[in-house]
Enzyme design. Structure first.
Site, PDB file in Angstrom:
ATOM      1  N   HIS A 146      38.631  37.650  35.499  1.00  0.00           N
ATOM      2  CA  HIS A 146      38.903  37.920  33.669  1.00  0.00           C
ATOM      3  C   HIS A 146      39.566  36.794  33.949  1.00  0.00           C
ATOM      4  O   HIS A 146      40.632  36.708  33.907  1.00  0.00           O
ATOM      5  CB  HIS A 146      39.708  39.235  33.158  1.00  0.00           C
ATOM      6  CG  HIS A 146      38.827  40.391  32.532  1.00  0.00           C
ATOM      7  ND1 HIS A 146      39.281  41.409  32.814  1.00  0.00           N
ATOM      8  CD2 HIS A 146      37.426  40.265  32.179  1.00  0.00           C
ATOM      9  CE1 HIS A 146      38.115  42.313  32.286  1.00  0.00           C
ATOM     10  NE2 HIS A 146      37.070  41.872  32.626  1.00  0.00           N
ATOM     11  N   GLU A 149      43.417  36.008  33.028  1.00  0.00           N
ATOM     12  CA  GLU A 149      43.617  37.231  33.769  1.00  0.00           C
ATOM     13  C   GLU A 149      44.576  36.727  35.501  1.00  0.00           C
ATOM     14  O   GLU A 149      44.372  37.035  35.664  1.00  0.00           O
ATOM     15  CB  GLU A 149      43.850  38.314  33.951  1.00  0.00           C
ATOM     16  CG  GLU A 149      43.455  38.940  31.846  1.00  0.00           C
ATOM     17  CD  GLU A 149      42.566  40.205  32.323  1.00  0.00           C
ATOM     18  OE1 GLU A 149      42.242  40.565  33.942  1.00  0.00           O
ATOM     19  OE2 GLU A 149      42.374  40.776  31.615  1.00  0.00           O
ATOM     20  N   HIS A 247      44.166  42.437  37.877  1.00  0.00           N
ATOM     21  CA  HIS A 247      43.811  41.875  36.350  1.00  0.00           C
ATOM     22  C   HIS A 247      44.978  42.165  35.972  1.00  0.00           C
ATOM     23  O   HIS A 247      46.219  42.298  36.513  1.00  0.00           O
ATOM     24  CB  HIS A 247      42.909  43.018  35.835  1.00  0.00           C
ATOM     25  CG  HIS A 247      41.897  43.473  35.851  1.00  0.00           C
ATOM     26  ND1 HIS A 247      40.809  43.241  35.241  1.00  0.00           N
ATOM     27  CD2 HIS A 247      41.245  43.944  36.468  1.00  0.00           C
ATOM     28  CE1 HIS A 247      39.738  43.178  35.954  1.00  0.00           C
ATOM     29  NE2 HIS A 247      39.700  43.648  36.246  1.00  0.00           N
ATOM     30  N   GLU A 329      46.215  46.550  37.264  1.00  0.00           N
ATOM     31  CA  GLU A 329      47.007  46.050  36.356  1.00  0.00           C
ATOM     32  C   GLU A 329      48.353  45.845  37.091  1.00  0.00           C
ATOM     33  O   GLU A 329      48.816  46.394  37.055  1.00  0.00           O
ATOM     34  CB  GLU A 329      46.335  46.718  35.007  1.00  0.00           C
ATOM     35  CG  GLU A 329      45.371  46.855  34.859  1.00  0.00           C
ATOM     36  CD  GLU A 329      44.828  46.038  33.409  1.00  0.00           C
ATOM     37  OE1 GLU A 329      45.356  45.544  33.207  1.00  0.00           O
ATOM     38  OE2 GLU A 329      43.387  45.992  33.383  1.00  0.00           O
TER      39      GLU A 329
HETATM   40 ZN    ZN Z   1      41.217  41.917  33.460  1.00  0.00          ZN
END
Ligand code: ZN
Length: 495
Positions: A146, A149, A247, A329
């Site tokens: 992404h 990010e 992420h 994350e």
């Molecule tokens: Zn992501």
């Protein structure tokens, strides 16, 4: 000419597609439940984070009507993206190239292909004998699929620097480099990063684009984003056994499955669920803010337990490649100020190193043909765990991560006699080594022919049911035992 015209139409079409579909924005939605989230996913709206009864979603303006029809209240979130201090595309490439130049014995930089807009997808390999493929587990970290990010991109660069600078300096680091083949891709979505958006420039969310047993059950690159296809093709040519993708937007480790055939599950466990929990904890337990999360117990969650996502990279790795992958994350803030990156590195350094070391646990070995000694494309099955893994056919090595215990293991390959090993003890230390030699069916046929000739020559009636011969531990066939068995059998008939 016709071909050229078609190409021009295709290019024009894709430009229109890109420009009309890239107006994604972020919204926070309120008072939602799991049914809402499933309905939104089915309508092509991306869920990015769920916490209590709120969620962060990505959608286009034409999808706002979906929210309105469902009576979901929302507020649009302006993007907070301060690129100051973060690596640019150019400085990222410079950085990686200079690491390779300074450490050519252990670092090799590859571009595995170009993004939709023609930017390189850089993948750094770090290992001893870096140009060779050895009997070592391959592990991989991929960040920033992404584009908005970028924390993981910076942490991957920190990790590359740390590993290469501490080779033959720190014993733990040296061991990792000597015993693993470590692959690190700091930026999978360079176009998205340049344009400061989640999606690639075809308007595709790369972490919803991979083969998925529910939504896209074909393990081919057909119809997928350029960047997805490059990563898939790289993975098909390699055999990674452990990996993670990074992420931001939350702070946790998310393990498979992210999707399920049934849309109403609260938890979707893999056959390796207990192992995945331990792998996730091996990361979160060394990252204090993550481990102490007020929202996720010890900073980990099953994918479906959090929210459904179809086409994620981690499920694809597990289901189709036999590779244990989790989604990490790193930060509640999607794009935090660059001044905070060093403290993120402090929180993640030990966790990043510890996680990949798990590839050295379980069982390992090399599987070869008993006659030719050539490596075999073989399948390794743990009895009681319905999830096969595979050898790397280039070297024949396999690496099956397992929790401590006693296991029965089956080794099979097309055209070969299956072999089973029982009561194999796995500890929490280094992997138990089990090198396996498999006997090709044709070898067995030769033995059978020999016995038929012997039978004919001896002129004795033989009860075939009593003819037995074993496959020896080293994979050869016990011919002498076969002849002995034949004699016994002949005797038993003549008596
Ligand atoms: Zn992501």
């Amino acid at each position: 000419m016709k071909k050229l015209l078609f190409l021009m139409i295709l290019l024009a079409g894709s430009t229109v597609y890109a420009s009309t579909n890239l107006n994604f924005f972020q919204a926070r939605i309120h008072n939602i439940n799991r049914q809402h989230l499933i309905a939104l996913t089915q309508n092509g709206i991306t869920i990015d984070n769920v916490r209590d009864n709120e969620a962060i979603i990505y959608l286009r303006s034409d999808q706002l009507s979906v929210l309105e029809n469902m009576g979901i209240s929302y507020d649009i979130r302006p993007p907070v993206r301060n690129a100051n201090g973060y690596h640019s595309i150019e400085s990222l490439a410079d950085h990686l190239q200079s690491v390779e130049t300074n450490h050519p014995d252990i670092c090799k930089l590859y571009s595995i292909g170009k993004s939709y807009e023609g930017r390189d997808l850089w993948f750094m390999k770090i290992s001893d004998n870096v140009l060779d493929e050895e009997d070592e587990p391959e592990v991989k970290y991929i960040s920033s699929m992404h584009g908005d990010e970028p924390v993981g991109m910076e942490l991957c660069l920190h990790l590359i620097d740390y590993l290469s600078d501490n080779y033959n300096v720190l014993s733990n680091t040296t061991d990792l480099i000597n015993n693993l083949e470590i692959w690190i891709m700091p930026l999978m979505n360079p176009d998205g990063y340049v344009h400061q958006q989640r999606y690639n420039m075809q308007g595709i969310d790369l972490n919803r684009d991979f083969p998925d047993r529910v939504s896209s059950n074909h393990n081919t690159t057909e119809g997928r984003a350029v960047e997805t296809a490059h990563v898939m093709n790289w993975a098909f040519a390699h055999s990674s056994v452990l990996s993670a993708n990074f992420h931001t937007g939350a702070l946790l480790v998310n393990y498979p499955y992210d999707s399920d055939y049934s849309p109403s599950k609260k938890y979707s466990a893999t056959p390796d669920d207990e192992l995945f929990q331990k792998l996730s904890l091996s990361y979160s337990s060394l990252n204090p803010p993550m481990y102490n999360s007020p929202y996720f117990d010890r900073g980990i969650t099953n994918g479906v337990q959090w929210y459904y996502a179809y086409g994620g990279m981690q499920d694809w790795n597990y289901i189709w490649l036999g590779c244990n992958e989790v989604t990490i994350e790193l930060s509640d803030d999607k794009w935090p100020p660059f001044s905070t990156i060093n403290s993120f590195w402090d929180d993640n350094q030990d966790a990043m190193l510890n996680y990949i070391s798990w590839a050295l646990r379980g069982i390992r070995g090399v599987i070869t043909d008993s006659e030719t000694n050539m490596p075999i494309d073989a399948v390794i099955r743990i009895i009681g765990i319905d999830h096969d893994i595979y050898t790397d056919p280039d070297v024949g090595d396999y690496h099956r991560i397992l929790l401590p215990g006693i296991y029965d293991i089956e080794f099979s390959a097309e055209g070969y006699l299956t072999k089973r090993k029982t009561n194999i003890v796995v500890t929490d230390g280094n992997a138990a080594r089990l090198d396996i030699r498999l006997t090709h069916q044709s070898c067995l046929n030769t033995i059978e022919s020999a016995i038929i000739i012997l039978k004919a020559m001896s002129g004795v009636a033989v009860d075939d049911n009593l003819l037995r011969f074993d496959i020896n531990d080293d994979g050869t066939v016990g011919l002498m035992e076969a002849i002995y068995a034949m004699r016994l059998s002949a005797n038993s008939i003549s008596q």
